[in-house]
Design an enzyme around this catalytic site. Structure first.
Site, PDB file in Angstrom:
ATOM      1  N   ARG A  15     -88.122  47.680  25.065  1.00 53.46           N
ATOM      2  CA  ARG A  15     -87.392  46.551  25.642  1.00 53.46           C
ATOM      3  C   ARG A  15     -88.394  45.465  26.023  1.00 53.46           C
ATOM      4  O   ARG A  15     -89.595  45.701  26.116  1.00 53.46           O
ATOM      5  CB  ARG A  15     -86.621  46.992  26.900  1.00 53.46           C
ATOM      6  CG  ARG A  15     -85.365  47.771  26.633  1.00 53.46           C
ATOM      7  CD  ARG A  15     -84.738  48.287  27.908  1.00 53.46           C
ATOM      8  NE  ARG A  15     -85.491  49.395  28.493  1.00 53.46           N
ATOM      9  CZ  ARG A  15     -85.179  49.997  29.642  1.00 53.46           C
ATOM     10  NH1 ARG A  15     -84.138  49.588  30.347  1.00 53.46           N
ATOM     11  NH2 ARG A  15     -85.904  51.003  30.095  1.00 53.46           N
ATOM     12  N   LYS A  75     -89.647  47.538  32.922  1.00 47.95           N
ATOM     13  CA  LYS A  75     -89.986  48.751  33.663  1.00 47.95           C
ATOM     14  C   LYS A  75     -90.912  48.451  34.829  1.00 47.95           C
ATOM     15  O   LYS A  75     -91.584  47.432  34.873  1.00 47.95           O
ATOM     16  CB  LYS A  75     -90.657  49.771  32.743  1.00 47.95           C
ATOM     17  CG  LYS A  75     -89.716  50.428  31.759  1.00 47.95           C
ATOM     18  CD  LYS A  75     -88.429  50.935  32.401  1.00 47.95           C
ATOM     19  CE  LYS A  75     -88.634  52.078  33.381  1.00 47.95           C
ATOM     20  NZ  LYS A  75     -87.339  52.520  33.979  1.00 47.95           N
ATOM     21  N   TYR A  94     -87.482  46.232  37.228  1.00 43.45           N
ATOM     22  CA  TYR A  94     -87.142  47.495  37.910  1.00 43.45           C
ATOM     23  C   TYR A  94     -88.393  48.019  38.608  1.00 43.45           C
ATOM     24  O   TYR A  94     -89.499  47.927  38.062  1.00 43.45           O
ATOM     25  CB  TYR A  94     -86.655  48.561  36.906  1.00 43.45           C
ATOM     26  CG  TYR A  94     -85.281  48.282  36.350  1.00 43.45           C
ATOM     27  CD1 TYR A  94     -84.162  48.318  37.178  1.00 43.45           C
ATOM     28  CD2 TYR A  94     -85.095  47.980  35.011  1.00 43.45           C
ATOM     29  CE1 TYR A  94     -82.891  48.038  36.685  1.00 43.45           C
ATOM     30  CE2 TYR A  94     -83.827  47.712  34.506  1.00 43.45           C
ATOM     31  CZ  TYR A  94     -82.740  47.739  35.354  1.00 43.45           C
ATOM     32  OH  TYR A  94     -81.488  47.461  34.862  1.00 43.45           O
ATOM     33  N   HIS A  96     -88.022  51.078  41.366  1.00 41.04           N
ATOM     34  CA  HIS A  96     -87.776  52.487  41.737  1.00 41.04           C
ATOM     35  C   HIS A  96     -88.906  53.012  42.636  1.00 41.04           C
ATOM     36  O   HIS A  96     -89.600  53.982  42.295  1.00 41.04           O
ATOM     37  CB  HIS A  96     -87.680  53.380  40.494  1.00 41.04           C
ATOM     38  CG  HIS A  96     -86.690  52.909  39.477  1.00 41.04           C
ATOM     39  ND1 HIS A  96     -85.336  52.857  39.705  1.00 41.04           N
ATOM     40  CD2 HIS A  96     -86.854  52.454  38.201  1.00 41.04           C
ATOM     41  CE1 HIS A  96     -84.717  52.402  38.622  1.00 41.04           C
ATOM     42  NE2 HIS A  96     -85.614  52.136  37.711  1.00 41.04           N
ATOM     43  N   GLU A 118     -82.971  46.921  40.712  1.00 41.43           N
ATOM     44  CA  GLU A 118     -81.985  47.944  41.082  1.00 41.43           C
ATOM     45  C   GLU A 118     -81.465  47.821  42.503  1.00 41.43           C
ATOM     46  O   GLU A 118     -80.539  48.542  42.873  1.00 41.43           O
ATOM     47  CB  GLU A 118     -82.563  49.361  40.844  1.00 41.43           C
ATOM     48  CG  GLU A 118     -83.636  49.828  41.823  1.00 41.43           C
ATOM     49  CD  GLU A 118     -85.059  49.414  41.429  1.00 41.43           C
ATOM     50  OE1 GLU A 118     -85.207  48.589  40.503  1.00 41.43           O
ATOM     51  OE2 GLU A 118     -86.015  49.909  42.066  1.00 41.43           O
ATOM     52  N   ASP A 270     -85.042  58.449  37.635  1.00 39.11           N
ATOM     53  CA  ASP A 270     -85.858  57.292  38.022  1.00 39.11           C
ATOM     54  C   ASP A 270     -85.905  57.125  39.532  1.00 39.11           C
ATOM     55  O   ASP A 270     -86.787  56.449  40.052  1.00 39.11           O
ATOM     56  CB  ASP A 270     -85.391  56.006  37.319  1.00 39.11           C
ATOM     57  CG  ASP A 270     -83.941  55.695  37.587  1.00 39.11           C
ATOM     58  OD1 ASP A 270     -83.233  56.538  38.170  1.00 39.11           O
ATOM     59  OD2 ASP A 270     -83.513  54.589  37.218  1.00 39.11           O
TER      60      ASP A 270
HETATM   61  N1  NAI Z   1     -83.050  57.395  33.609  1.00 35.27           N
HETATM   62  C1  NAI Z   1     -82.722  56.167  33.260  1.00 35.27           C
HETATM   63  O1  NAI Z   1     -83.200  55.655  32.253  1.00 35.27           O
HETATM   64  C2  NAI Z   1     -81.738  55.401  34.045  1.00 35.27           C
HETATM   65  C3  NAI Z   1     -81.376  55.818  35.275  1.00 35.27           C
HETATM   66  N2  NAI Z   1     -80.423  55.200  36.010  1.00 35.27           N
HETATM   67  C4  NAI Z   1     -80.132  55.803  37.322  1.00 35.27           C
HETATM   68  O2  NAI Z   1     -78.886  56.492  37.338  1.00 35.27           O
HETATM   69  C5  NAI Z   1     -78.491  56.684  38.698  1.00 35.27           C
HETATM   70  C6  NAI Z   1     -77.010  56.343  38.888  1.00 35.27           C
HETATM   71  O3  NAI Z   1     -76.826  54.940  38.764  1.00 35.27           O
HETATM   72  P1  NAI Z   1     -75.381  54.245  38.882  1.00 35.27           P
HETATM   73  O4  NAI Z   1     -74.346  55.051  38.209  1.00 35.27           O
HETATM   74  O5  NAI Z   1     -75.573  52.833  38.475  1.00 35.27           O
HETATM   75  O6  NAI Z   1     -75.121  54.285  40.456  1.00 35.27           O
HETATM   76  P2  NAI Z   1     -73.727  54.018  41.198  1.00 35.27           P
HETATM   77  O7  NAI Z   1     -74.072  53.540  42.565  1.00 35.27           O
HETATM   78  O8  NAI Z   1     -72.805  53.222  40.346  1.00 35.27           O
HETATM   79  O9  NAI Z   1     -73.075  55.486  41.294  1.00 35.27           O
HETATM   80  C7  NAI Z   1     -73.609  56.503  42.083  1.00 35.27           C
HETATM   81  C8  NAI Z   1     -72.479  57.417  42.506  1.00 35.27           C
HETATM   82  O10 NAI Z   1     -73.072  58.545  43.160  1.00 35.27           O
HETATM   83  C9  NAI Z   1     -72.183  58.951  44.183  1.00 35.27           C
HETATM   84  N3  NAI Z   1     -72.886  59.813  45.119  1.00 35.27           N
HETATM   85  C10 NAI Z   1     -73.852  59.483  46.031  1.00 35.27           C
HETATM   86  N4  NAI Z   1     -74.245  60.570  46.695  1.00 35.27           N
HETATM   87  C11 NAI Z   1     -73.531  61.614  46.192  1.00 35.27           C
HETATM   88  C12 NAI Z   1     -73.466  63.009  46.475  1.00 35.27           C
HETATM   89  N5  NAI Z   1     -74.249  63.549  47.428  1.00 35.27           N
HETATM   90  N6  NAI Z   1     -72.617  63.773  45.759  1.00 35.27           N
HETATM   91  C13 NAI Z   1     -71.840  63.247  44.800  1.00 35.27           C
HETATM   92  N7  NAI Z   1     -71.840  61.930  44.503  1.00 35.27           N
HETATM   93  C14 NAI Z   1     -72.672  61.131  45.196  1.00 35.27           C
HETATM   94  C15 NAI Z   1     -71.697  57.623  44.776  1.00 35.27           C
HETATM   95  O11 NAI Z   1     -70.492  57.791  45.517  1.00 35.27           O
HETATM   96  C16 NAI Z   1     -71.508  56.783  43.516  1.00 35.27           C
HETATM   97  O12 NAI Z   1     -70.178  56.851  43.026  1.00 35.27           O
HETATM   98  C17 NAI Z   1     -79.460  55.799  39.511  1.00 35.27           C
HETATM   99  O13 NAI Z   1     -80.505  56.583  40.045  1.00 35.27           O
HETATM  100  C18 NAI Z   1     -80.005  54.843  38.476  1.00 35.27           C
HETATM  101  O14 NAI Z   1     -81.256  54.286  38.850  1.00 35.27           O
HETATM  102  C19 NAI Z   1     -79.762  54.109  35.536  1.00 35.27           C
HETATM  103  C20 NAI Z   1     -80.102  53.589  34.300  1.00 35.27           C
HETATM  104  C21 NAI Z   1     -81.145  54.169  33.483  1.00 35.27           C
HETATM  105  C1  PYR Z   2     -82.755  51.461  35.226  1.00 36.25           C
HETATM  106  C2  PYR Z   2     -83.913  52.032  34.537  1.00 36.25           C
HETATM  107  O1  PYR Z   2     -84.647  52.784  35.096  1.00 36.25           O
HETATM  108  C3  PYR Z   2     -84.150  51.708  33.155  1.00 36.25           C
HETATM  109  O2  PYR Z   2     -83.386  50.942  32.571  1.00 36.25           O
HETATM  110  O3  PYR Z   2     -85.131  52.213  32.599  1.00 36.25           O
HETATM  111 MG    MG Z   3     -85.782  54.276  34.862  1.00 36.04          MG
END
Ligand code: NAI
Ligand code: PYR
Ligand code: MG
Length: 370
Positions: A15, A75, A94, A96, A118, A270
């Site tokens: 990206r 990133k 981002y 994190h 974020e 992340d």
């Molecule tokens: N690995 C990667 O490449 C990427 C990672 N992410 C990550 O994914 C994760 C989720 O992101 P989003 O969906 O955008 O967040 P979001 O805020 O839309 O959704 C999170 C959900 O988790 C729920 N939640 C919080 N604590 C909880 C618990 N103890 N038990 C059950 N549910 C609980 C909340 O109520 C909410 O509905 C984040 O950490 C984000 O940074 C996002 C994009 C890319």
């Molecule tokens: C959100 C994030 O960590 C990514 O897009 O890589």
């Molecule tokens: Mg990430």
């Protein structure tokens, strides 16, 4: 303002911080944009396209970091990038930080102002600069999970949708926000039996309506996690407490009780990951096995579909980049509390409460600084 866009250097990260179309908007608003040579070539955004949009191509990252007033990236800066940041410089990317003490200290030491995509908020709630990549990662989580459930990838040898006469796979999604919803859409589309866990009852009600009963919406307790992980073929970790380290909801014992060959995709990696057994992986080596269960914990999943992701990200970041470039940091954040919520580090201070709490820094309220 002079805006710099370096080439990303994280493993298999193709990206780039701005599309040529994004550059054109900034140039039309009177700004100068410098882009590192070959920064977008791998995804079809050639140097010629950036030049046609009004950018100047610069050979080295060093020169971009040394001259630009605002750096736009994707990133979190890698240590060698953090060391190039300067006092007074603005970093928009981002970050994190909560699970990353090393990066946090390097950014504090740099004296730069660092806005984390974020943690920027929106008037109606939600995280507008995280959402597009969460949409991508949520959709990819099922694609990755389905692939790694194949026998040759170390998985159980299960097809998500089953076939007539054979039951579909059980997909458990922990967290029903943006990632969780998009994962559920893909899993439903592939014919799986899908359950979403969340701690928010209003969210579970919305999901129940949205999926018209096609998804099981269950309140998240230790009991539910224990029972449902033991049955699952694929588990997706998708919880978030904004800016904070993810809670470890799935314990090592729960993993030990899962089916051998089941797959876990921890999208929340992340923010440190929501499975006790998670550790960050890369696109080059995306999985490892604990107690027979395949773990996929890639910290930059959207980098795998970098062209789609770059366009989706620029769509969301561009209005904020324009505000910052037009007004400068101080006036831009003073005029917009949602942008101010993105400021994590400023002039050697940690300005985001959850990061300060997670890592033991004094918290400085950014509204007292501008
Ligand atoms: N690995 C990667 O490449 C990427 C990672 N992410 C990550 O994914 C994760 C989720 O992101 P989003 O969906 O955008 O967040 P979001 O805020 O839309 O959704 C999170 C959900 O988790 C729920 N939640 C919080 N604590 C909880 C618990 N103890 N038990 C059950 N549910 C609980 C909340 O109520 C909410 O509905 C984040 O950490 C984000 O940074 C996002 C994009 C890319
Ligand atoms: C959100 C994030 O960590 C990514 O897009 O890589
Ligand atoms: Mg990430």
């Amino acid at each position: 303002m002079l805006i710099g866009v370096p080439k990303e250097i994280k493993n298999h990260e193709y990206r780039i911080g701005l599309t040529p179309a994004g550059v054109r908007e900034l140039v039309a608003a009177g700004h100068q944009v410098i882009v590192q040579a070959d920064g977008g070539t791998a995804i079809g955004f050639t140097d010629e396209l950036y030049q046609a949009a009004g950018a100047t191509i610069i050979a080295s990252a060093d020169e971009i970091f040394a001259t630009a007033e605002m750096i736009i990236k994707v990133k979190e800066p890698q240590p060698e990038e953090c060391k190039k940041l300067r006092p007074g410089q603005l970093l928009f990317t981002y970050l994190h930080l909560a699970p990353d003490p090393t990066q946090t200290q390097l950014l504090v030491d740099s004296g730069a102002s660092c806005i984390a995509y974020e943690t920027v908020t929106a008037p109606g709630g939600g995280l507008p600069l995280l959402a597009p990549m969460s949409e991508v990662a949520g959709r990819m989580s099922i694609q990755a999970g389905a692939h790694h459930l194949e026998k040759a990838q170390g998985g159980l040898g299960v097809l998500l949708g089953g076939v007539p006469g054979v039951a579909p796979a059980d997909v458990l999604i922990v967290g029903g926000g943006v990632v969780g919803t998009q994962a559920a859409r893909m899993a439903v589309g592939m014919g799986a039996n899908v359950t979403i866990l969340d701690r928010s009852l209003p969210r579970l009600r919305q999901l129940d309506t949205e999926f018209n009963g096609r998804v099981n919406c269950v309140y998240s307790t230790v009991d539910a996690l224990e029972t449902l992980t033991a049955q699952a073929d694929l588990v997706v970790g998708a919880v978030l407490i904004p800016g904070a380290a993810a809670p470890k909801l799935i314990t090592r014992e729960m993993v030990a009780n899962m089916k051998p060959g089941a797959v876990m995709v921890d999208v929340a990696i992340d923010q440190g990951g929501c499975f006790e057994t998670s550790k960050p992986t890369s696109h080059q080596e995306p999985t490892y096995v604990v107690d027979g269960v395949v773990h996929y914990c890639v910290t930059n999943m959207p980098g795998g579909v970098a062209r789609t992701s770059t366009m989706a990200l620029t769509n969301a970041t561009l209005p904020f980049a324009l505000q910052l470039a037009n007004k400068g940091l101080g006036a831009a954040v003073a005029a917009d509390p949602h942008l101010m919520a993105g400021l994590n580090v400023h002039d050697g201070k940690v300005t985001y409460q959850a990061v300060a709490d997670s890592l033991g820094y004094d918290y400085v309220d950014p509204s007292t600084l501008f």
